[in-house]
Design an enzyme around this catalytic site. Structure first.
Site, PDB file in Angstrom:
ATOM      1  N   LYS A   1       0.840  -1.202   0.000  1.00 31.79           N
ATOM      2  CA  LYS A   1       0.000   0.000   0.000  1.00 31.79           C
ATOM      3  C   LYS A   1       0.876   1.253   0.000  1.00 31.79           C
ATOM      4  CE  LYS A   1      -3.940   1.938   2.609  1.00 31.79           C
ATOM      5  NZ  LYS A   1      -4.703   1.834   3.871  1.00 31.79           N
TER       6      LYS A   1
ATOM      7  N   SER B   1      -9.746   2.407   3.014  1.00 29.04           N
ATOM      8  CA  SER B   1      -8.851   3.073   2.097  1.00 29.04           C
ATOM      9  C   SER B   1      -7.993   2.124   1.251  1.00 29.04           C
ATOM     10  CB  SER B   1      -7.915   3.993   2.869  1.00 29.04           C
ATOM     11  OG  SER B   1      -7.049   3.245   3.712  1.00 29.04           O
TER      12      SER B   1
ATOM     13  N   SER C   1      -9.770  -0.099   7.079  1.00 28.15           N
ATOM     14  CA  SER C   1      -9.186   0.031   5.736  1.00 28.15           C
ATOM     15  C   SER C   1      -8.551  -1.234   5.182  1.00 28.15           C
ATOM     16  CB  SER C   1      -8.148   1.156   5.722  1.00 28.15           C
ATOM     17  OG  SER C   1      -8.773   2.407   5.813  1.00 28.15           O
TER      18      SER C   1
END
Lengths: 505, 99
Positions: free
Chosen positions: A81, A156, A180
């Site tokens: 990420k 997210s 997330s």
């Protein structure tokens, strides 16, 4: 062969690498080819590091050929990420304010990944600074859900979840501040784990809310999550909140669970995390999973956590307050964007205002201003102080619940993936996606989401398992048992029912 | 509980050092007012007898051995700065008086 390699679980790919049937260069190339073929429409990646990944793969293959002892996951490619700093690879946290930034150091979890010899395929898309539940707040365009490209992949960490769901990577790293990792896992039919706070070092994560942030594995199977969690967990002197405890054996717990026997395990269904606002198809899959757990020998009882209904409100005070402080470092002085005011004196203070006005997106501005307000003189006690008290009440709910049961369970999200754009103009509606995942972060306990089937609309439903702090191994045992029982019924993994993505040639 | 006016949002945005256009200010004022109304109810259940929790797990002071370690590479750090000169960050005027 190349197409098949992207369908293997990380555990199976690792076995094929160890036995010498497959080289890491072949495995890495297969995934890079898959990214080239499908990531145009999916947009899971913000940056693909083909050269660096292949260099790592070649080095691992050479070490293996030389007979060196390697980490069990050596040579298995991984996606990271974009909120996790990677030395020499662009890291933006999904924000224009960090466009093109090359970090001068590695996050501890990245250092561990590199030391173990996992080729890093690239950096995955996300809501800007992890603020969002859909990736629509990314500064670089949203990611699309591989099950239906018109729908959100969650957020997210939608990029990491979409990457593993679309077979672009067998493993990915996510971060979870209010859901997330787990919410994207739920809506993409994948597995995601938010470890106990402190299980994985936060050093090198671009901080959103420091008392809530935690990195964890994003995978297609529970065993793969255990393998990745084992790699990145453990004490780090560079993070003062890192747990010094011995790391539980997640992999053994997953293997034990996969036998499907949960005799004597006490499972609590959280009364407050169901009912109104939850889609009927989500509740139907949840109830079916409970039946399977009961058949596996678990005792299932209902447990009340009466303060969970206030978790969302407390979260949207605590998170913005911490974020407003953490994001003060984006001042246009030492890294990232610098914008000078169009008129008037060019002072540091005015440059900072102009830089942040130009570099931050809408949601980041909303939350920083909300947090600044909640912390400002005259409001601190009513808002931030009260939210911290609610946090105590939620922790007490968990403590009381875990005197009665070993794990708690709930649907991960109230609904399946909604359409892109549907909730973008209604921040409160967007925040409600995380109603079942947020209490976990406020208490620091570990949580997992795994696929529970398809709802009436044909989209994946997530099943959440929550354990006491430091008992992450229970997630893997219960999760692996449910996964094994569900896959027996489905005659294969849920992801095999996802529509095939069109490959660009 | 108070409502969040446009003037109040402008004041707080200035504290947070975020320049907003008039259009952004109009929109944010409306959105933030709704959010604040929604989250304000935390004060209704947070009674005086409940202690505050700032951190999920109990924390104690953590020390490391007082041994020097290598810092980040200066040139690598400065290469990522908006401006640098003579091995240092180059920043705008930091005091408000006339230059």
């Amino acid at each position: 062969m190349s197409a098949d390699l992207t369908r293997l679980t990380a555990a199976d790919l690792a076995a094929a690498l160890t036995s010498g049937d497959v080289s890491s260069v072949e495995a890495t190339t297969a995934h890079l080819d898959r990214i080239a073929a499908v990531d145009g429409p999916v947009h899971a990646f913000l940056h693909v590091a083909a050269d660096e990944a292949l260099a790592t793969a070649r080095a691992v293959d050479a070490s293996r050929a030389a007979g060196q002892t390697l980490h069990p996951l050596a040579g298995v490619p991984i996606a990271v990420k974009d909120i996790v700093v990677t030395r020499g690879l662009p890291t933006t946290a999904g924000s224009r304010i960090l466009e093109g930034w090359l970090p001068p150091y590695d996050a501890t979890l990245v250092a561990r990944i590199k030391a173990a010899g996992l080729p890093i395929l690239g950096k995955t898309n996300m809501d800007e600074f992890a603020m969002g539940s859909s990736t629509e707040h990314s500064g670089y365009g949203n990611t699309h859900n591989p099950w239906d490209l018109e729908r959100i992949p969650g957020g997210s960490g939608g990029g990491s979840a979409a990457a593993v769901a679309a077979y672009e990577a067998p493993l990915a790293i996510g971060t979870d501040t209010g859901g997330s990792i787990r919410q994207p896992a739920a809506v993409t039919g994948t597995v995601g784990v938010k470890p106990t706070y402190g299980s994985v070092s936060r050093y090198g994560l671009i901080a959103l809310a420091s008392s809530l942030d935690q990195a964890g594995p994003v995978t297609r199977t529970v065993l793969d999550a255990a393998l990745l969690h084992a790699l990145i967990a453990g004490h780090d002197p560079l993070d003062s909140t890192s747990l010094p405890d011995e790391v539980p054996d997640f992999v053994a717990a997953a293997r034990r669970g996969a036998t499907g026997d949960l005799s004597g395990v006490r499972i609590g269904v959280v009364r407050e995390l169901q009912g109104d606002g939850y889609q009927s198809g989500v509740l139907a899959r949840f109830t079916e999973s409970l039946d399977l757990l009961r058949e596996a020998g678990a005792d299932i009882v209902e447990v009340s956590c009466p303060h969970f209904e206030h978790a969302l409100a407390a979260y949207y005070l605590i998170l913005p307050a911490e974020a407003s402080s953490n994001l003060a470092k984006f001042d246009g002085m030492r890294f990232g964007l610098r914008v000078e005011p169009t008129s008037g004196p060019v002072t540091a203070e005015r440059v900072m205002g102009a830089t942040r006005g130009a570099g931050f997106g809408d949601e980041v501005k909303r939350r920083i201003i909300l947090g600044t307000y909640a912390l400002s003189a005259g409001y601190y006690d009513a808002y931030y102080g009260s939210a911290q008290k609610v946090r105590t009440l939620i922790q007490r709910d968990f403590t009381a619940a875990f005197t009665q049961v070993d794990v708690l369970v709930s649907p991960t999200t109230p609904t399946t993936a909604f359409r892109l754009g549907e909730k973008l103009d209604d921040p409160l509606a967007m925040y409600l996606n995380d109603v079942a995942t947020i209490p976990v972060n406020l208490a620091g306990v570990p949580g997992m989401s795994l696929p529970a089937g398809l709802s009436d609309d044909g989209l994946p439903v997530g099943f959440q398992v929550i354990a006491p702090a430091r008992a992450d191994d229970r997630l893997y045992r219960v999760g692996a048992a449910l996964e094994a029982l569900l896959e027996q019924r489905w005659e294969g993994p849920l992801l095999s029912r996802a529509p095939e993505l069109e490959e660009a040639r | 509980m108070s409502t969040l006016s446009r003037d109040e949002v402008a004041r707080v945005a200035a504290l947070a050092r975020i320049d907003l256009t008039p259009t952004e200010l109009d929109r944010l004022a409306g959105e933030l007012d709704v959010i604040v109304q929604s989250v304000a109810r935390v004060s209704e259940i947070a009674t005086a007898d409940v202690p505050a929790t700032s951190h999920p797990l109990p924390l104690f002071n953590v020390f490391r051995a007082d041994v020097p370690v290598a810092p980040l590479d200066r040139d690598e750090v400065l290469a990522q700065a908006p401006a640098s000169q003579d091995g240092k960050f180059l920043v705008p005027q930091i005091l408000e008086e006339d230059a």
